[in-house]
Enzyme design. Structure first.
Site, PDB file in Angstrom:
ATOM      1  N   HIS A  72      37.963  37.957  48.185  1.00  0.00           N
ATOM      2  CA  HIS A  72      38.028  38.451  46.815  1.00  0.00           C
ATOM      3  C   HIS A  72      37.632  37.342  45.820  1.00  0.00           C
ATOM      4  O   HIS A  72      36.810  37.554  44.932  1.00  0.00           O
ATOM      5  CB  HIS A  72      39.455  38.956  46.545  1.00  0.00           C
ATOM      6  N   GLU A  73      38.202  36.135  46.012  1.00  0.00           N
ATOM      7  CA  GLU A  73      37.923  35.040  45.065  1.00  0.00           C
ATOM      8  C   GLU A  73      36.485  34.545  45.190  1.00  0.00           C
ATOM      9  O   GLU A  73      35.841  34.266  44.180  1.00  0.00           O
ATOM     10  CB  GLU A  73      38.912  33.884  45.256  1.00  0.00           C
ATOM     11  N   CYS A  83      43.041  43.560  41.031  1.00  0.00           N
ATOM     12  CA  CYS A  83      42.390  42.385  40.456  1.00  0.00           C
ATOM     13  C   CYS A  83      42.945  42.157  39.049  1.00  0.00           C
ATOM     14  O   CYS A  83      43.079  43.106  38.284  1.00  0.00           O
ATOM     15  CB  CYS A  83      40.880  42.617  40.387  1.00  0.00           C
ATOM     16  N   HIS A  95      34.295  36.822  43.259  1.00  0.00           N
ATOM     17  CA  HIS A  95      34.293  36.526  41.819  1.00  0.00           C
ATOM     18  C   HIS A  95      33.300  35.412  41.497  1.00  0.00           C
ATOM     19  O   HIS A  95      32.537  35.496  40.536  1.00  0.00           O
ATOM     20  CB  HIS A  95      35.671  36.041  41.364  1.00  0.00           C
TER      21      HIS A  95
HETATM   22 ZN    ZN Z   1      40.066  39.509  41.059  1.00  0.00          ZN
END
Ligand code: ZN
Length: 165
Positions: A132-133, A90, A136
């Site tokens: 993953h995004e 990341c 976030h």
């Molecule tokens: Zn990330």
């Protein structure tokens, strides 16, 4: 266009859930252009708005298929399938890669810059980046996807590093 500094682990903006985007105006278009530039400058394969300190539900990614950057406005993971382990890093936890188990295949519904509904889906790198995004944008970090024991080890690694040991 300009490159943003990327916020790193410990910055509270990374732990804050982002707000949905209403109208897609020039300020959103400018933000997206700068996020794409920042992602390529890093270099990375995905970037969420709160990683550059903006609390809006926007992310960009590039699945490395030569078709360029994709834009996700108000994305939501609507379906996942399977499970697999992949080395994941990341931009907000620079220098670290950990084997992380997540669903293999993911489907995300979002809006593009033209305000049209779009669906992104895939396994491998694409499935991983999509999850993953969106993580976030919910105020999550890749550490959350680890099992407890692995997360403890990873945090110890990061803390040791930040103390300069
Ligand atoms: Zn990330």
């Amino acid at each position: 266009m300009s490159v943003f500094p990327i916020r790193v682990y410990g910055d509270p903006v990374l732990r804050t859930e982002t707000k949905e985007v209403g109208e897609i105006d020039d300020s959103i278009r400018r933000l997206v252009a700068d996020m794409i530039e920042t992602m390529y400058d890093a270099p990375g394969v995905g970037l969420a708005a709160n990683q550059v300190g903006v609390g809006r539900r926007i992310a960009v990614f590039d699945p490395q298929d030569d078709l360029g950057a994709r834009v996700m406005i108000n994305p939501r993971v609507v379906h996942t399938e399977g499970e697999f382990e992949m080395e994941e890093g990341c931009l907000s936890v620079p220098g670290y890669f950990w084997p992380i188990t997540r669903p293999e295949y993911a489907v995300v519904e979002a809006t593009n810059l033209e305000g049209e509904a779009v669906t992104y889906e895939g396994d491998g790198l694409i499935g991983r980046v999509l999850q993953h995004e969106c993580g976030h944008l919910d105020g999550g970090l890749l550490l959350d996807a680890m099992v407890k024991k692995e997360r403890k080890k990873a945090l110890a690694e990061i803390n040791r590093e930040s103390m300069g040991l």
